[in-house]
Design an enzyme around this catalytic site. Structure first.
Site, PDB file in Angstrom:
ATOM      1  CE1 TYR A  91      14.207 -15.242  15.872  1.00 36.31           C
ATOM      2  CE2 TYR A  91      14.831 -17.460  16.500  1.00 36.31           C
ATOM      3  CZ  TYR A  91      14.688 -16.479  15.540  1.00 36.31           C
ATOM      4  OH  TYR A  91      15.033 -16.762  14.246  1.00 36.31           O
ATOM      5  CD1 TRP A 143      11.974 -19.789  13.117  1.00 35.01           C
ATOM      6  CD2 TRP A 143      10.768 -20.567  11.392  1.00 35.01           C
ATOM      7  NE1 TRP A 143      12.554 -19.338  11.948  1.00 35.01           N
ATOM      8  CE2 TRP A 143      11.845 -19.812  10.873  1.00 35.01           C
ATOM      9  CE3 TRP A 143       9.884 -21.161  10.499  1.00 35.01           C
ATOM     10  CZ2 TRP A 143      12.042 -19.617   9.511  1.00 35.01           C
ATOM     11  CZ3 TRP A 143      10.089 -20.980   9.128  1.00 35.01           C
ATOM     12  CH2 TRP A 143      11.156 -20.208   8.656  1.00 35.01           C
TER      13      TRP A 143
HETATM   14  N1  LIG Z   1      24.192 -24.198  16.446  1.00 33.89           N
HETATM   15  C1  LIG Z   1      23.225 -23.631  15.755  1.00 33.89           C
HETATM   16  N2  LIG Z   1      22.145 -23.135  16.381  1.00 33.89           N
HETATM   17  C2  LIG Z   1      21.157 -22.561  15.686  1.00 33.89           C
HETATM   18  C3  LIG Z   1      21.218 -22.476  14.277  1.00 33.89           C
HETATM   19  C4  LIG Z   1      22.368 -22.995  13.633  1.00 33.89           C
HETATM   20  O1  LIG Z   1      22.506 -22.932  12.393  1.00 33.89           O
HETATM   21  N3  LIG Z   1      23.333 -23.593  14.403  1.00 33.89           N
HETATM   22  N4  LIG Z   1      20.185 -21.914  13.578  1.00 33.89           N
HETATM   23  C5  LIG Z   1      19.409 -20.893  14.258  1.00 33.89           C
HETATM   24  C6  LIG Z   1      18.224 -20.491  13.515  1.00 33.89           C
HETATM   25  S1  LIG Z   1      18.479 -20.003  11.892  1.00 33.89           S
HETATM   26  C7  LIG Z   1      16.995 -20.435  14.073  1.00 33.89           C
HETATM   27  S2  LIG Z   1      15.717 -19.690  13.190  1.00 33.89           S
HETATM   28  C8  LIG Z   1      16.729 -20.929  15.429  1.00 33.89           C
HETATM   29  C9  LIG Z   1      15.377 -21.649  15.548  1.00 33.89           C
HETATM   30  O2  LIG Z   1      15.003 -21.734  16.874  1.00 33.89           O
HETATM   31  P1  LIG Z   1      13.460 -21.877  17.295  1.00 33.89           P
HETATM   32  O3  LIG Z   1      12.594 -21.142  16.334  1.00 33.89           O
HETATM   33  O4  LIG Z   1      13.358 -21.527  18.716  1.00 33.89           O
HETATM   34  O5  LIG Z   1      13.250 -23.448  17.092  1.00 33.89           O
HETATM   35  P2  LIG Z   1      11.899 -24.280  16.955  1.00 33.89           P
HETATM   36  O6  LIG Z   1      12.264 -25.705  17.213  1.00 33.89           O
HETATM   37  O7  LIG Z   1      11.226 -23.973  15.674  1.00 33.89           O
HETATM   38  O8  LIG Z   1      11.042 -23.769  18.184  1.00 33.89           O
HETATM   39  C10 LIG Z   1       9.695 -23.519  18.123  1.00 33.89           C
HETATM   40  C11 LIG Z   1       9.044 -24.076  19.394  1.00 33.89           C
HETATM   41  O9  LIG Z   1       7.698 -23.642  19.404  1.00 33.89           O
HETATM   42  C12 LIG Z   1       6.847 -24.730  19.756  1.00 33.89           C
HETATM   43  N5  LIG Z   1       5.550 -24.448  19.141  1.00 33.89           N
HETATM   44  C13 LIG Z   1       5.106 -24.716  17.897  1.00 33.89           C
HETATM   45  N6  LIG Z   1       3.872 -24.246  17.717  1.00 33.89           N
HETATM   46  C14 LIG Z   1       3.503 -23.661  18.877  1.00 33.89           C
HETATM   47  C15 LIG Z   1       2.327 -22.977  19.299  1.00 33.89           C
HETATM   48  O10 LIG Z   1       1.373 -22.798  18.562  1.00 33.89           O
HETATM   49  N7  LIG Z   1       2.334 -22.486  20.581  1.00 33.89           N
HETATM   50  C16 LIG Z   1       3.380 -22.650  21.430  1.00 33.89           C
HETATM   51  N8  LIG Z   1       3.273 -22.134  22.660  1.00 33.89           N
HETATM   52  N9  LIG Z   1       4.497 -23.309  21.057  1.00 33.89           N
HETATM   53  C17 LIG Z   1       4.551 -23.789  19.793  1.00 33.89           C
HETATM   54  C18 LIG Z   1       7.544 -25.955  19.218  1.00 33.89           C
HETATM   55  O11 LIG Z   1       7.142 -27.103  19.931  1.00 33.89           O
HETATM   56  C19 LIG Z   1       9.026 -25.585  19.433  1.00 33.89           C
HETATM   57  O12 LIG Z   1       9.479 -26.027  20.683  1.00 33.89           O
HETATM   58  O13 LIG Z   1      17.786 -21.810  15.823  1.00 33.89           O
HETATM   59  C20 LIG Z   1      19.071 -21.216  15.707  1.00 33.89           C
HETATM   60  N10 LIG Z   1      20.068 -22.056  16.343  1.00 33.89           N
HETATM   61  N1  LIG Z   2      14.627 -28.740   6.645  1.00 38.70           N
HETATM   62  C1  LIG Z   2      14.854 -27.564   7.254  1.00 38.70           C
HETATM   63  N2  LIG Z   2      14.937 -26.445   6.514  1.00 38.70           N
HETATM   64  C2  LIG Z   2      15.182 -25.250   7.105  1.00 38.70           C
HETATM   65  C3  LIG Z   2      15.299 -25.123   8.503  1.00 38.70           C
HETATM   66  C4  LIG Z   2      15.219 -26.339   9.274  1.00 38.70           C
HETATM   67  O1  LIG Z   2      15.350 -26.329  10.500  1.00 38.70           O
HETATM   68  N3  LIG Z   2      15.002 -27.520   8.616  1.00 38.70           N
HETATM   69  N4  LIG Z   2      15.489 -23.896   9.083  1.00 38.70           N
HETATM   70  C5  LIG Z   2      15.138 -22.721   8.282  1.00 38.70           C
HETATM   71  C6  LIG Z   2      15.728 -21.499   8.831  1.00 38.70           C
HETATM   72  S1  LIG Z   2      15.002 -20.778  10.176  1.00 38.70           S
HETATM   73  C7  LIG Z   2      16.787 -20.870   8.252  1.00 38.70           C
HETATM   74  S2  LIG Z   2      17.358 -19.412   8.894  1.00 38.70           S
HETATM   75  C8  LIG Z   2      17.443 -21.415   7.062  1.00 38.70           C
HETATM   76  C9  LIG Z   2      18.957 -21.409   7.267  1.00 38.70           C
HETATM   77  O2  LIG Z   2      19.610 -21.434   6.068  1.00 38.70           O
HETATM   78  P1  LIG Z   2      21.194 -21.665   6.101  1.00 38.70           P
HETATM   79  O3  LIG Z   2      21.782 -20.967   7.251  1.00 38.70           O
HETATM   80  O4  LIG Z   2      21.720 -21.287   4.780  1.00 38.70           O
HETATM   81  O5  LIG Z   2      21.208 -23.253   6.288  1.00 38.70           O
HETATM   82  P2  LIG Z   2      22.253 -24.254   6.958  1.00 38.70           P
HETATM   83  O6  LIG Z   2      21.743 -25.611   6.610  1.00 38.70           O
HETATM   84  O7  LIG Z   2      22.444 -23.957   8.383  1.00 38.70           O
HETATM   85  O8  LIG Z   2      23.603 -23.980   6.202  1.00 38.70           O
HETATM   86  C10 LIG Z   2      23.748 -24.224   4.813  1.00 38.70           C
HETATM   87  C11 LIG Z   2      25.094 -24.807   4.535  1.00 38.70           C
HETATM   88  O9  LIG Z   2      26.124 -23.867   4.710  1.00 38.70           O
HETATM   89  C12 LIG Z   2      27.339 -24.588   4.775  1.00 38.70           C
HETATM   90  N5  LIG Z   2      28.325 -23.823   5.536  1.00 38.70           N
HETATM   91  C13 LIG Z   2      28.471 -23.754   6.869  1.00 38.70           C
HETATM   92  N6  LIG Z   2      29.491 -22.932   7.187  1.00 38.70           N
HETATM   93  C14 LIG Z   2      29.998 -22.491   6.029  1.00 38.70           C
HETATM   94  C15 LIG Z   2      31.064 -21.602   5.683  1.00 38.70           C
HETATM   95  O10 LIG Z   2      31.747 -21.042   6.521  1.00 38.70           O
HETATM   96  N7  LIG Z   2      31.290 -21.397   4.368  1.00 38.70           N
HETATM   97  C16 LIG Z   2      30.542 -21.982   3.396  1.00 38.70           C
HETATM   98  N8  LIG Z   2      30.840 -21.692   2.131  1.00 38.70           N
HETATM   99  N9  LIG Z   2      29.547 -22.826   3.689  1.00 38.70           N
HETATM  100  C17 LIG Z   2      29.269 -23.058   4.980  1.00 38.70           C
HETATM  101  C18 LIG Z   2      27.032 -25.894   5.468  1.00 38.70           C
HETATM  102  O11 LIG Z   2      27.629 -26.964   4.746  1.00 38.70           O
HETATM  103  C19 LIG Z   2      25.516 -25.918   5.469  1.00 38.70           C
HETATM  104  O12 LIG Z   2      24.985 -27.165   5.061  1.00 38.70           O
HETATM  105  O13 LIG Z   2      17.018 -22.747   6.810  1.00 38.70           O
HETATM  106  C20 LIG Z   2      15.595 -22.876   6.848  1.00 38.70           C
HETATM  107  N10 LIG Z   2      15.249 -24.160   6.326  1.00 38.70           N
HETATM  108 MO   LIG Z   3      16.466 -19.254  11.043  1.00 39.84          MO
END
Ligand SMILES: Nc1nc2c(c(=O)[nH]1)N[C@H]1C(S)=C(S)[C@@H](COP(=O)(O)OP(=O)(O)OC[C@H]3O[C@@H](n4cnc5c(=O)[nH]c(N)nc54)[C@H](O)[C@@H]3O)O[C@H]1N2
Ligand SMILES: Nc1nc2c(c(=O)[nH]1)N[C@H]1C(S)=C(S)[C@@H](COP(=O)(O)OP(=O)(O)OC[C@H]3O[C@@H](n4cnc5c(=O)[nH]c(N)nc54)[C@H](O)[C@@H]3O)O[C@H]1N2
Ligand SMILES: [Mo]
Length: 769
Positions: free
Chosen positions: A116, A118
Site C-alpha cells: 500500500y 501513494w
Molecule cells: N495516524 C494516522 N495515520 C495515517 C493517517 C492519518 O490520518 N493518521 N492517514 C492515512 C492515509 S489517509 C494514508 S493514504 C496513508 C499514506 O501512507 P503512504 O501512502 O504509505 O505514505 P507515503 O509517504 O505517501 O509513502 C509513499 C512512499 O513511496 C515512496 N516513493 C515515491 N515514489 C516512489 C517510486 O516511484 N518508487 C518507489 N519504490 N517508492 C516511491 C516515497 O518515498 C514514500 O516513502 O497514511 C495513513 N496513516
Molecule cells: N497536504 C496534504 N494533503 C493531503 C494529504 C497529505 O498528506 N498532505 N493526504 C491526502 C490523503 S491520502 C487523504 S486520504 C486526504 C485525507 O483527508 P482527511 O482525512 O479529511 O484529512 P485530515 O487532514 O486527516 O482530517 C481533516 C480534519 O478532520 C478533523 N477531524 C479529525 N477528527 C475529527 C472528528 O472526529 N470530527 C470532526 N468533525 N472532525 C475531525 C481534523 O481537525 C482534521 O484537520 O488528504 C489528502 N490530502
Molecule cells: Mo489517504
C-alpha cells in the site's frame, strides 16, 4: 495541440500528486516553476529542489548484515542492524533465489505484496502497478490488500447504504455546484485547502479556494464542525462548532431528532427514496432503548450546547444544504457510523440528488473529488491477474503477521490470516501509514524476508533485509494523468538517477529475467515503448470521438494534452432523484438504506443495521486526558520528501510542530515554541508546540509524516524524537465490518520536555559496514 505548458527550452514539463510544474537543472541545482494555468498552486513542489540530491536518498543496493550472514528467518534485529552494500547483479541474484525459495515452498500465500502507498504520480512507473504485475507474473499471485488507509470504513459501508463508492466522491456534487447552488455547507471535519491541494496522478488546477470564495460571495453559509478552525479556509468566514473528536454521529443524531420532533424532516423524500426509516426512528426517538437521541442527550457527549444543536437543525430546514463528511471522521473507531449518519441527515433534509445539495462525502479531502471526469480513458499499466486471490483489509497488516491462522471478520465474512514469509514493498511507507509502530516492528520481525524499493531511507527501508534504490519521479519519463483533471502531462526526465538508483520497472524486469518470465513481464517493451503503448488508449479514445488525436511524438514534444471532460450531470444520485424507479441505486433495495437488512444480518455489535451512537473504547481519562488528532500534513504528502526544504522549513528545532490550546498548555507549564513529550501506554514522541485558540481545548493536533526516529533503536518502545504520531495511535479496526484504519484520533498526555534535546537522525543514512 495545447499551449498549456511553456515551450520546452531549459524547463521541461513534469507532474506530481501536488501539481503540474516544469523544472530544469542549472549548475547542478534543480529549479522548479509552478504551472502558470493553476489558479492556486501548491507549495509542496518546493520540496523537490533540496530533496533531489539529499543524503537521505538511497545510493546503492543494501542488504542487512544479519540476513546476509544467517539467511532468511524471523529476526528482531530488523531496524537495528547495519547494512552491507552490494552490486546490482549480486543482489538481484540473491533476491531471485529467495523469491524462488518462497514461491516453491510456500506458494503465493506466503508472500504479502499489498504494498500500500501513494508512490509517485506517473502512471507507468506507478510502483504498485509495477509490483503487482511482477508478483502476478513471477509468482502467480500474492496476498493482496483491499481498501485504503484513507477511507476503508466508507468504502465498505457505502455500497450497502448508498451505492457506488467511487461515484460518491467522483461523480456527485461538484465544486461548480457548490459555487452556484449551495445555501448552507455543513462541513463535518471541514474541507481544509491543504488537503485538496493533493491529487493522485497529478493535478493542473486547484479550484477549491475559488469555488468556496464564490459560494461565500453569493451568500452561502459555511458551518464547520470539528476540532480545528483551520479546517475551512478564511474565505468561507465559517461559523465554527468545535465538537469533541469522534462524536459526530451523536451530533448528527441530535440534529435529526430535532428535525423530527419539530416536524421539519422531509417525509416525502424519506418515503420515496429510502428504506428502513421506521426502524431507525424507533432508535432515534428512544422507543427501542428508552433514550431519545435528542440535543440534551448529545450535549455532554459532543461538548456542544443543546441549544446550539437545536438552533443549527432549525436553520438547515428549507435550505439547499450540502452535508460533507471528511475522510478523517471515518478513520476512527466506528468510522462507518458518521458516514452512514451523514447520509441519513442529508436524506432527512430531503436534499440528496439536488444541485449543490445532499451528501458530499469527502468533498475537499483530495483534489480529484468534486470534479468532472475525463471523457476519454487514461493510461494504466495492466497488473495482470492475481490467480491466488487471498487478501487482507489493508490496515490489518500487523494483525496478520502476528497471528497467522487466526480468524477475523470482514464485511460479513469470517476469514483467516495467511502465514506470510516474505513481504515486498514498493511505493509505500508502512512506518508512515500504520498505527502503533512499535507493534509493527514486532510484526516485521516475524517474517523471513522484507524487501523494499525506496528512493530514500525511510524507516521502512531501514527495517528491510534487502533495500533496492529506486529513482525519483524527476529521474525518469512518464505520463501524468488523473481521471478528473483534463491536462495529461508528458513528464520529461529532468535529472539523472541518483547514485545507482534504478526505475522500479527495470528492477522488476531484471528479476523477471532471473525467474524466467521476462517476456511476460516486459512484453518486449522498454520504458519509452510502454509510454507509447499506454498513450495509444487515450489517442484511440479521442479518435473514437472524432477529436484531434495527436500521435505520441507530438504529445511528447508539446508537453501536455488537454482532454475532453464529461458534463456535470450530478451523477447517480441526481438520476435517482429524478426517477428512483428508472434509476435505482445499486443497493439491496435500490433505495438509500437507512436500515440495512444486509448489514444487520452480519450480526456485528460494532456495526448494527442502522446508524448508531457507539461510544468509543478509547476516551480521555486518567493518565491520558487529551485527544490527539493526527491529521494530514500541510507541507508535504504523508511522509514523502519530509527531508525537502518546504517540509523542513515548517519544523521547529528540527521537530514536527504540534498545536494545542493555551489553556491546556498553561495547565502544564508549556509555552509556545517549547518541545513537548506526547505519550500514552503504547509509546512516546517529541514535538515542538505552537499555541493557538483555533483548536478545541482538550485536543492536541500533530500531523502525520515526520519520519520515525527512535532515540535508541535497541529499545522495544523507543522515544520518537522527531514527532511521528503513529507511535501513539491504536492498531485496531474501525469495526468488524470494514476493519479500516483508526489512526486519526487517539488519547495522550503531554508534558514539557526538559531533558537534553536528542539529535534528529531520521535523514542520515543508516550504518553501512
Ligand atoms: N495516524 C494516522 N495515520 C495515517 C493517517 C492519518 O490520518 N493518521 N492517514 C492515512 C492515509 S489517509 C494514508 S493514504 C496513508 C499514506 O501512507 P503512504 O501512502 O504509505 O505514505 P507515503 O509517504 O505517501 O509513502 C509513499 C512512499 O513511496 C515512496 N516513493 C515515491 N515514489 C516512489 C517510486 O516511484 N518508487 C518507489 N519504490 N517508492 C516511491 C516515497 O518515498 C514514500 O516513502 O497514511 C495513513 N496513516
Ligand atoms: N497536504 C496534504 N494533503 C493531503 C494529504 C497529505 O498528506 N498532505 N493526504 C491526502 C490523503 S491520502 C487523504 S486520504 C486526504 C485525507 O483527508 P482527511 O482525512 O479529511 O484529512 P485530515 O487532514 O486527516 O482530517 C481533516 C480534519 O478532520 C478533523 N477531524 C479529525 N477528527 C475529527 C472528528 O472526529 N470530527 C470532526 N468533525 N472532525 C475531525 C481534523 O481537525 C482534521 O484537520 O488528504 C489528502 N490530502
Ligand atoms: Mo489517504
Amino acid at each position: 495541440m495545447s499551449a498549456d505548458i511553456e515551450p520546452m527550452a531549459e524547463f521541461r514539463p513534469h507532474s506530481s500528486h501536488w501539481g503540474v510544474f516544469s523544472a530544469a537543472m542549472r549548475d547542478g541545482e534543480l529549479l522548479v516553476r509552478q504551472y502558470p494555468g493553476d489558479p492556486d498552486p501548491n507549495e509542496i513542489i518546493q520540496n523537490f529542489p533540496s530533496a533531489l540530491r539529499h543524503p537521505a536518498r538511497i545510493a546503492q543496493p543494501m542488504v542487512r548484515r544479519g540476513w546476509l550472514e544467517r539467511g532468511p528467518g524471523p529476526d528482531r534485529r530488523r531496524g537495528r542492524d547495519e547494512f552491507v552494500p552490494m552490486a546490482w547483479d549480486a543482489v538481484l541474484d540473491l533476491l531471485g533465489d529467495e523469491l524462488r525459495r518462497v514461491r516453491d515452498r510456500h506458494g503465493p500465500d506466503g508472500v504479502f505484496g499489498g504494498s500500500y502507498g501513494w508512490a509517485s504520480a506517473g502512471r507507468f512507473h506507478h510502483a504498485q502497478s509495477q509490483i503487482h504485475r511482477f508478483l502476478n507474473t513471477a509468482l502467480g499471485g500474492y496476498v493482496a490488500s483491499v481498501n485504503s488507509y484513507s477511507s476503508a470504513a466508507a468504502t465498505v459501508i457505502v455500497p450497502h447504504i448508498l451505492g457506488d463508492y467511487e461515484a460518491l466522491t467522483k461523480h456527485n456534487v461538484t465544486w461548480d455546484q457548490v459555487a452556484t447552488h449551495s445555501e448552507v455547507v455543513l462541513a463535518f471535519g471541514g474541507m481544509a485547502l491543504k488537503n485538496a491541494m493533493v491529487s493522485g496522478g497529478g493535478i493542473s488546477e486547484h479550484v477549491e479556494r475559488g469555488a468556496m470564495r464564490a459560494a461565500r460571495e453569493r451568500g452561502c453559509d459555511f458551518i464547520l464542525i470539528g476540532p480545528l478552525h483551520s479546517d475551512l479556509p478564511e474565505e468561507t468566514r465559517s461559523e465554527w462548532i468545535a465538537n469533541i473528536p469522534g462524536t459526530d454521529t451523536a451530533l448528527m443524531l441530535a440534529l435529526v431528532h430535532t428535525l423530527v420532533t419539530d416536524g421539519l424532516h422531509d417525509r416525502a423524500f424519506i418515503e420515496r427514496y429510502t428504506v428502513g426509516w421506521p426502524v431507525f426512528e424507533r432508535y432515534l426517538l428512544g422507543e427501542a432503548d428508552g433514550q431519545p437521541k435528542n440535543a440534551d442527550w448529545a450535549a455532554p457527549i459532543t461538548g456542544v450546547a443543546a441549544e446550539a444543536i437545536r438552533a443549527l437543525a432549525r436553520r438547515l430546514h428549507g435550505k439547499r444544504v450540502l452535508v460533507t463528511v471528511a475522510h478523517s471522521l471515518q478513520r476512527a473507531e466506528h468510522g462507518e457510523q458518521p458516514v452512514w449518519m451523514g447520509a441519513v441527515l442529508a436524506a432527512a433534509l430531503g436534499q440528496i440528488g439536488l444541485p449543490g445539495g445532499g451528501y458530499g462525502y469527502a468533498l475537499g479531502a483530495i483534489g480529484y473529488y468534486g470534479r468532472r471526469a475525463n471523457a476519454v480513458p487514461g493510461p494504466t499499466l495492466s497488473q495482470g491477474r492475481n490467480r491466488h486471490g487471498n487478501f487482507i483489509p489493508v490496515a490489518r497488516i500487523a494483525d496478520m503477521l502476528l497471528n497467522p491462522g487466526a480468524a477475523y471478520r470482514y464485511n460479513g465474512q469470517t476469514r483467516t490470516y495467511p502465514d506470510i514469509r516474505l513481504v515486498y514493498w514498493a511505493g509505500g511507507n508502512p512506518f508512515h501509514h500504520h498505527q502503533d509502530l512499535n507493534r509493527l516492528r514486532q510484526a516485521f520481525a516475524r517474517v523471513d524476508t522484507l524487501v523494499v524499493h525506496e528512493q530514500a531511507w525511510t524507516a521502512t527501508a531501514r527495517h528491510a533485509d534487502i533495500v533496492l534504490p529506486a529513482t525519483m519521479t524527476l529521474e525518469r519519463e512518464d505520463i501524468g494523468y488523473s481521471s478528473h483533471d483534463p491536462l495529461m502531462v508528458a513528464m520529461h526526465r529532468i535529472a539523472e538517477p541518483y547514485g545507482e538508483a534504478r526505475d522500479d520497472h527495470d528492477i522488476f524486469a531484471a528479476l523477471s529475467r532471473r525467474l524466467g518470465v521476462e517476456q511476460a513481464f516486459t512484453e518486449g517493451r522498454n520504458s519509452r515503448d510502454w509510454l507509447r503503448h499506454l498513450y495509444a488508449r487515450t489517442q484511440q479514445g479521442l479518435r473514437d470521438q472524432g477529436l484531434p488525436a495527436p500521435d505520441f511524438e507530438e504529445f511528447w514534444a508539446a508537453g501536455s494534452l488537454r482532454l475532453p471532460q464529461a458534463p456535470d450531470d450530478g451523477g447517480p444520485w441526481r438520476a435517482f432523484h429524478e426517477d428512483p424507479d428508472a434509476n435505482p441505486l445499486p443497493t439491496a433495495s435500490g433505495r438509500i438504506e437507512i436500515f440495512s437488512e444486509t448489514v444487520a444480518g452480519f450480526g456485528e455489535a460494532s456495526c448494527p443495521g442502522h446508524p448508531t451512537w457507539l461510544p468509543p473504547e478509547e476516551t480521555p481519562g486518567p493518565g491520558t486526558p487529551l485527544h490527539l488528532v493526527a491529521n494530514q500534513p500541510a507541507t508535504r504528502l504523508h511522509s514523502q520528501l519530509d527531508f525537502g526544504g518546504h517540509s523542513i522549513g515548517s519544523k521547529r528545532r528540527g521537530r514536527e510542530v504540534a498545536t494545542m490550546h493555551p489553556a491546556d498548555a498553561a495547565a502544564r507549564g508549556i509555552a509556545d515554541g517549547d518541545v513537548i513529550r506526547l505519550s500514552n501506554a503504547r509509546g512516546a514522541c517529541l514535538a515542538a508546540v505552537r499555541l493557538t485558540t483555533d483548536i478545541r481545548p482538550g485536543v492536541v493536533q500533530l500531523a502525520t509524516g515526520a519520519w520515525y526516529d527512535p532515540e535508541d533503536p535497541e529499545d522495544d518502545r523507543p522515544l520518537c524524537v522527531h514527532g511521528n504520531p503513529n507511535v501513539l495511535t491504536r492498531d485496531a479496526g474501525t469495526s468488524a465490518l470494514a476493519q479500516g484504519c483508526t489512526g486519526q484520533i487517539t488519547v495522550v498526555e503531554v508534558e514539557r520536555f526538559t531533558g537534553n534535546l536528542p539529535p534528529i537522525r531520521a535523514f542520515d543514512p543508516p550504518r553501512a559496514g
